[in-house]
Design an enzyme around this catalytic site. Structure first.
Site, short mmCIF file in Angstrom:
data_model
loop_
_atom_site.label_atom_id
_atom_site.label_comp_id
_atom_site.label_asym_id
_atom_site.label_seq_id
_atom_site.Cartn_x
_atom_site.Cartn_y
_atom_site.Cartn_z
N ARG A 231 0.91 -1.19 0.06
CA ARG A 231 0.06 0.12 0.04
C ARG A 231 0.87 1.16 -0.01
O ARG A 231 2.00 1.13 0.62
CB ARG A 231 -0.82 0.20 1.25
CG ARG A 231 -1.90 -0.99 1.27
CD ARG A 231 -3.13 -0.35 0.48
NE ARG A 231 -4.49 -1.32 0.41
CZ ARG A 231 -4.36 -2.53 -0.27
NH1 ARG A 231 -3.65 -2.86 -1.26
NH2 ARG A 231 -5.37 -3.19 -0.11
N GLU A 260 -3.68 6.85 -4.60
CA GLU A 260 -3.93 6.53 -6.17
C GLU A 260 -5.39 6.66 -6.59
O GLU A 260 -6.30 6.72 -5.60
CB GLU A 260 -3.35 5.15 -6.27
CG GLU A 260 -3.99 4.22 -5.17
CD GLU A 260 -3.31 2.85 -5.26
OE1 GLU A 260 -2.33 2.74 -5.12
OE2 GLU A 260 -4.06 1.89 -5.54
N HIS A 278 -1.33 -0.30 -10.06
CA HIS A 278 -1.84 -1.36 -9.04
C HIS A 278 -2.41 -2.38 -9.72
O HIS A 278 -3.78 -2.63 -9.75
CB HIS A 278 -2.95 -0.52 -8.21
CG HIS A 278 -3.14 -1.22 -6.87
ND1 HIS A 278 -3.59 -0.53 -5.73
CD2 HIS A 278 -3.30 -2.41 -6.65
CE1 HIS A 278 -3.55 -1.45 -4.53
NE2 HIS A 278 -3.45 -2.62 -5.39
#
Ligand code: 8YV
Length: 312
Positions: A231, A260, A278
């Site tokens: 993360r 993000e 991601h």
């Protein structure tokens, strides 16, 4: 009789959703014209939710779904879901462990290799015709390096297994020493000092907020590489940008970011980083397996059966 509503907060495979229509009326939170009106009129019928570990339960929903009984997190990380809050209200939480671990480990190695060997720069070099003017500058080799893994859980262990195949030395940091043939470092800074590449694979949330801070990044050093598949919150992003800018950190391979999908220009414009959006679990096979697990958990809940992968 009014059917229970499944509120879908984050993108979810349409074919998997269609199975759930047997048990629920499905409502997509993101396409609601008037969410406040929906909550006022129908909030009481919502018994189930699909979300992910970054979005969690939308703030507007928290006190507006009195009969919410299960939250299925489409991901292994559930950091944005306040589990004690859910438990106190008798809400079950599920996630999708294991099925995505190998894909995430693949991407960790992909980013490490790409950062060491400067894959994006080399690709651009060929596309832009620069090769015609001379050879690509030499890079650093990955094999034989010291790989420091922050978080030796299900994903971290698969990263270690893959890194081992590249004849690397492996060290790790975590809450406690494990029965593994790798060097244990109780402190992230000490691991970073030892490592050539630090791979972050720990869960997000309060317990790991900025665990990789300025001191660890400085310890990793001008030849050091940071890889993050966990993360964005686990790394001090501002400190990382400073260190990349002034050269006190060598390079980074990043799949996750603090805010993000908003990636700061300082990172997007930085030559020393490899960036992916991601995508660590984003293969057709794994996303299918994750969706199946979400469906399985919700179907089991609807039938009063034990959950497949409960969190609380
Ligand atoms: C997904 C993730 O991108 O599992 C996690 O914790 O971050 C990823 O697998 C995400 O959950 C998509 O819904």
């Amino acid at each position: 009789m009014t059917r229970p509503i499944l509120l879908v907060v984050t993108p979810f495979a349409p074919d998997a959703l269609s199975v759930l229509r047997d048990d629920f009326d499905v409502v997509d939170w993101r396409t609601l014209a008037d969410p406040v009106d929906f909550l006022a009129r129908q909030g009481g019928h919502v018994t189930a939710m699909i979300t992910n570990g970054m979005a969690g339960v939308p703030a507007a929903c928290r006190d507006a779904l009195p009969n919410l009984a299960v939250i299925a997190c489409n991901g292994v990380g559930y950091d944005a879901i306040v589990v004690p809050w859910a438990t106190a209200r008798g809400i079950r939480v599920t996630n999708t462990p294991d099925v995505l671990s190998a894909d995430v480990a693949d991407v960790a190695l992909m980013l490490a290799l790409a950062a060491f060997r400067r894959l994006p720069q080399a690709d651009r070099f060929v596309r832009e015709g620069q090769w015609l003017t001379g050879p690509f500058p030499l890079a650093r080799r990955f094999w034989g390096s010291r790989v420091g893994i922050v978080g030796l859980g299900r994903i971290g262990r698969l990263i270690a297994r893959r890194a081992h195949a590249f004849d690397t030395e492996i060290g790790y940091n975590g809450r406690s020493r494990q029965d593994v043939p790798y060097a244990y470092f109780a402190d992230v800074r000490a691991l970073a000092e030892w490592a050539d590449v630090l791979i972050v694979a720990t869960p997000g949330g309060h317990g790991t907020h900025k665990l990789v801070g300025r001191d660890a990044l400085q310890a990793l050093g001008p030849d050091g590489v940071l890889v993050n598949v966990a993360r964005g919150s686990v790394v001090d992003q501002a400190a990382m940008i400073d260190a990349l800018r002034d050269g006190s950190l060598g390079a980074a391979g990043l799949d996750v970011f603090e805010d993000e999908p908003d990636v700061p220009a300082a990172l997007r414009e930085c030559e020393r980083v490899v960036l992916t959006p991601h995508i660590a679990s984003a293969t057709m096979q794994t996303r299918h397996a994750m969706a199946q697990l979400v469906v399985d958990n919700l179907s089991r809940h609807a039938r009063g059966l034990p959950l497949a992968t409960p969190v609380n």
